[in-house]
Design a protein around this motif. Structure first.
Motif: not given
Length: 385
Positions: A189-207, A224-230
């Motif tokens: 819970l106190t690891n920044p990586g738990t909350y940060e979503i680098p746009p280039n990594e966002a695809w890994k959450r897509i089924k 990546a485009f969607r994450e950056t835009y949002a």
């Protein structure tokens, strides 16, 4: 029901709170219309019956700074107590880059203490404090002002009862020697990586149904485009386009805005303007991605050969260990953990830290044929061989 509306009031409260061992914290926020949560209210309480020991802080007041609260969060002499802290911590991390330390999460502690999986605050109030909890303001729009007395009472209850819950769980953890188990869990819970979503990594959450590298390259660029835009506009990613539309885009690979008009799942707003241009550019980047840079789906444990009989035995062992320890089964080991162990993998969370102490050591001994399991009445016993 005191509401702090000035920085100086918050300074004085936090100064008083530092004289106690812990302070309880909760937040109310909105996220339906934004990418990042909008903080609407902070509830704070320290363990005392004195007037003003539990307060509301209104962060929507112009000129009120939360820096005194963040200074309290940085004070390692005071434990900061939350229930189900993840969303609260995400707000504070993105607002100020701060994590409360030391941290105590009563939901995690309750799972370790035998209250079941993902136990709710209302359940803990009922079982530990033995009082009912009014949830009538649960779906309040916390950004609207003024707040009613009912809303304020509801909000304060989330930190006043939390004091008794913390006292009970902390004492039980001390008695059982399991406090370090909770500390291990809270490191996530106190690891920044738990909350940060680098746009280039966002695809890994897509089924997706396909793992073809070129298809995944288009998925990666679209995500990546969607994450950056949002993120840049602070709007929910689904307001740009939803996951099913993203997969449709990656499958049809539109090359012009005219092509976008033929898509069934794409929102009307995404068929023109900046979103449409971003989609076309993202698809083009995915299609032109060099072969060596194509993404590869993480096959992970999906390709390993699981011994089904051993996996079943591990499930029986887990049940026995869960009953003996009183710890929620899913907190000790997931179903995929058990399959991985049965397939011979050892880099598995269930074999690390406190989980190894509770379950992992015996699981390895079972895999090595050094123990057997036997049913005796309603219980399962471990027998050394």
């Amino acid at each position: 029901m005191k509401t702090l509306t000035t920085t100086e009031q918050l300074v004085q409260f936090c100064k008083r709170a530092r004289s106690f061992d812990y302070v309880t914290v909760d937040t109310e926020f909105l996220r339906e219309r934004t990418y990042y949560s909008k903080l609407c209210l902070v509830q704070l309480a320290y363990p005392s019956d004195e007037e003003g020991s539990a307060v509301l802080v209104d962060p929507l007041i112009d000129g009120l700074s939360l820096e005194p609260l963040y200074e309290l969060f940085r004070d390692e002499g005071v434990v900061k107590v939350f229930h189900a802290a993840r969303q609260d911590l995400e707000i504070f991390y993105f607002d100020a880059g701060v994590f409360p330390k030391p941290l105590f999460d009563t939901q995690v502690a309750a799972m370790v203490c035998g209250f079941g999986e993902q136990v709710g605050y209302e359940t803990l109030v009922r079982k530990i404090v033995r009082k009912p909890l009014d949830k009538s303001s649960r779906f309040t729009d916390w950004s609207r002002r003024p707040l009613s007395d009912g809303q304020k009472t509801y909000a304060l209850a989330d930190v006043t009862h939390l004091r008794n819950i913390y006292d009970h769980l902390a004492a039980e953890l001390k008695q059982t020697g399991r406090a370090h188990w909770v500390e291990e869990e809270l490191q996530i819970l106190t690891n920044p990586g738990t909350y940060e979503i680098p746009p280039n990594e966002a695809w890994k959450r897509i089924k997706t149904r396909s793992n073809a590298p070129r298809f995944l390259a288009v998925v990666r660029e679209l995500a990546a485009f969607r994450e950056t835009y949002a993120q840049e506009r602070n709007i929910p990613r689904n307001r740009v386009f939803k996951d099913d539309a993203l997969v449709e885009l990656a499958s049809t690979k539109p090359k012009s805005t005219a092509d976008l008009g033929q898509l069934r799942l794409l929102l009307r707003e995404a068929r023109k303007g900046a979103i449409a241009d971003g989609i076309i550019d993202a698809v083009a980047r995915g299609l032109s991605c060099p072969q060596e840079d194509l993404p590869i789906a993480d096959q992970g444990r999906g390709k390993v050969q699981v011994n089904p009989a051993l996996a079943d035995l591990l499930r029986v062992l887990l049940k026995a260990k869960t009953e003996a320890s009183g710890v929620a089964a899913k907190l000790i080991a997931t179903s995929s953990d058990l399959d991985a162990i049965a397939a011979g993998l050892r880099d598995v969370p269930a074999l690390m830290g406190w989980r190894r102490e509770v379950f992992g050591e015996e699981a390895l001994r079972l895999c090595e044929g050094r123990i057997a399991l036997a049913a005796r009445g309603q219980t399962v016993k471990v027998i050394d061989l």
